[in-house]
Design a protein around this motif. Structure first.
Motif, PDB file in Angstrom:
ATOM      1  N   GLN A 145       0.835  -1.205   0.000  1.00  0.00           N
ATOM      2  CA  GLN A 145       0.000   0.000   0.000  1.00  0.00           C
ATOM      3  C   GLN A 145       0.875   1.261   0.000  1.00  0.00           C
ATOM      4  OE1 GLN A 145      -2.231  -1.144   3.515  1.00  0.00           O
ATOM      5  NE2 GLN A 145      -4.141  -1.084   2.310  1.00  0.00           N
ATOM      6  N   ASP A 163       3.944   1.527  -1.135  1.00  0.00           N
ATOM      7  CA  ASP A 163       4.568   1.653  -2.448  1.00  0.00           C
ATOM      8  C   ASP A 163       3.580   2.206  -3.475  1.00  0.00           C
ATOM      9  OD1 ASP A 163       6.934   0.678  -1.399  1.00  0.00           O
ATOM     10  OD2 ASP A 163       6.630  -1.373  -2.157  1.00  0.00           O
ATOM     11  N   ALA A 164       2.342   1.712  -3.440  1.00  0.00           N
ATOM     12  CA  ALA A 164       1.324   2.172  -4.382  1.00  0.00           C
ATOM     13  C   ALA A 164       1.013   3.649  -4.152  1.00  0.00           C
ATOM     14  CB  ALA A 164       0.055   1.327  -4.254  1.00  0.00           C
ATOM     15  N   LEU A 165       0.916   4.056  -2.896  1.00  0.00           N
ATOM     16  CA  LEU A 165       0.660   5.464  -2.593  1.00  0.00           C
ATOM     17  C   LEU A 165       1.829   6.345  -3.018  1.00  0.00           C
ATOM     18  CD1 LEU A 165      -1.066   5.259   0.900  1.00  0.00           C
ATOM     19  CD2 LEU A 165      -2.101   5.938  -1.267  1.00  0.00           C
ATOM     20  N   ASN A 166       3.046   5.881  -2.770  1.00  0.00           N
ATOM     21  CA  ASN A 166       4.227   6.646  -3.184  1.00  0.00           C
ATOM     22  C   ASN A 166       4.267   6.798  -4.703  1.00  0.00           C
ATOM     23  OD1 ASN A 166       5.135   7.097  -0.576  1.00  0.00           O
ATOM     24  ND2 ASN A 166       6.448   5.287  -0.562  1.00  0.00           N
ATOM     25  N   GLU A 167       3.918   5.730  -5.418  1.00  0.00           N
ATOM     26  CA  GLU A 167       3.895   5.803  -6.880  1.00  0.00           C
ATOM     27  C   GLU A 167       2.810   6.773  -7.356  1.00  0.00           C
ATOM     28  OE1 GLU A 167       3.104   2.934 -10.735  1.00  0.00           O
ATOM     29  OE2 GLU A 167       3.734   2.010  -8.851  1.00  0.00           O
ATOM     30  N   ALA A 168       1.639   6.717  -6.735  1.00  0.00           N
ATOM     31  CA  ALA A 168       0.553   7.637  -7.097  1.00  0.00           C
ATOM     32  C   ALA A 168       0.981   9.085  -6.828  1.00  0.00           C
ATOM     33  CB  ALA A 168      -0.716   7.301  -6.323  1.00  0.00           C
ATOM     34  N   HIS A 169       1.654   9.299  -5.718  1.00  0.00           N
ATOM     35  CA  HIS A 169       2.124  10.639  -5.373  1.00  0.00           C
ATOM     36  C   HIS A 169       3.141  11.140  -6.410  1.00  0.00           C
ATOM     37  CE1 HIS A 169       3.246  14.036  -2.876  1.00  0.00           C
ATOM     38  NE2 HIS A 169       4.512  13.693  -3.013  1.00  0.00           N
ATOM     39  N   ASP A 196       3.460  10.143  -9.528  1.00  0.00           N
ATOM     40  CA  ASP A 196       2.737  10.390 -10.781  1.00  0.00           C
ATOM     41  C   ASP A 196       2.018  11.730 -10.730  1.00  0.00           C
ATOM     42  OD1 ASP A 196       3.618   7.945 -11.712  1.00  0.00           O
ATOM     43  OD2 ASP A 196       1.689   6.917 -11.409  1.00  0.00           O
ATOM     44  N   HIS A 197       1.407  12.005  -9.595  1.00  0.00           N
ATOM     45  CA  HIS A 197       0.683  13.270  -9.428  1.00  0.00           C
ATOM     46  C   HIS A 197       1.637  14.450  -9.554  1.00  0.00           C
ATOM     47  CE1 HIS A 197      -2.093  16.244  -7.857  1.00  0.00           C
ATOM     48  NE2 HIS A 197      -1.171  16.587  -6.979  1.00  0.00           N
ATOM     49  N   ARG A 198       2.768  14.367  -8.885  1.00  0.00           N
ATOM     50  CA  ARG A 198       3.757  15.459  -8.941  1.00  0.00           C
ATOM     51  C   ARG A 198       4.229  15.700 -10.367  1.00  0.00           C
ATOM     52  NH1 ARG A 198       7.450  16.870  -4.277  1.00  0.00           N
ATOM     53  NH2 ARG A 198       8.580  17.535  -6.100  1.00  0.00           N
TER      54      ARG A 198
END
Length: 131
Positions: free
Chosen positions: A59, A61-67, A69-71
């Motif tokens: 979870q 890792d997935a949140l860090n990746e989403a963050h 991508d957002h940046r």
């Protein structure tokens, strides 16, 4: 008054906001503003939140990746926006807008600070009504 006239100032402010952030970023650089330190603090806070929420490694890792991508998406959008602004305004006009925004911001900050000071010395409404 038309809807366009009512919302024009707000739309202009929203459209010019990235210019203010750019000007503000330059403003911080001279004051020892350290992006690396800020990034480290943000990462520490994020890790603390993950621990408190008891998130799994997957979870996190997935949140860090989403963050991330957002940046990247925000950065690309900002670059596109700045390119469009450069098509509309000359460098001198962009500087004039940035300066005007700094002045308005300083005036608003002063008004807020003045308002806070004046409220400290006012009597509460209940006391005023009793007199």
């Amino acid at each position: 008054m038309s809807l366009r006239q009512l919302f024009a100032p707000a739309l202009l402010a929203v459209a010019l906001m990235p210019l203010a952030f750019t000007a503000q970023a330059g403003h911080h650089e001279g004051r020892g503003y350290d992006r690396e330190q800020m990034a480290e603090r943000m990462e520490e806070r994020r890790q603390e939140v993950y621990q408190r929420a008891e998130l799994s490694e997957e979870q996190q890792d997935a949140l860090n990746e989403a963050h991330a991508d957002h940046r990247e998406a925000v950065k690309a959008l900002q670059e596109e926006y700045h390119a469009r602004i450069a098509e509309i305004l000359t460098e001198e006009e962009r500087q004039a807008v940035s300066e005007a925004m700094r002045e308005v911001h300083a005036e608003q900050r002063s008004e807020r600070e003045h308002g806070k000071r004046s409220h400290r010395h006012e009597k509460p409404a209940v006391e005023s009504a009793a007199e």
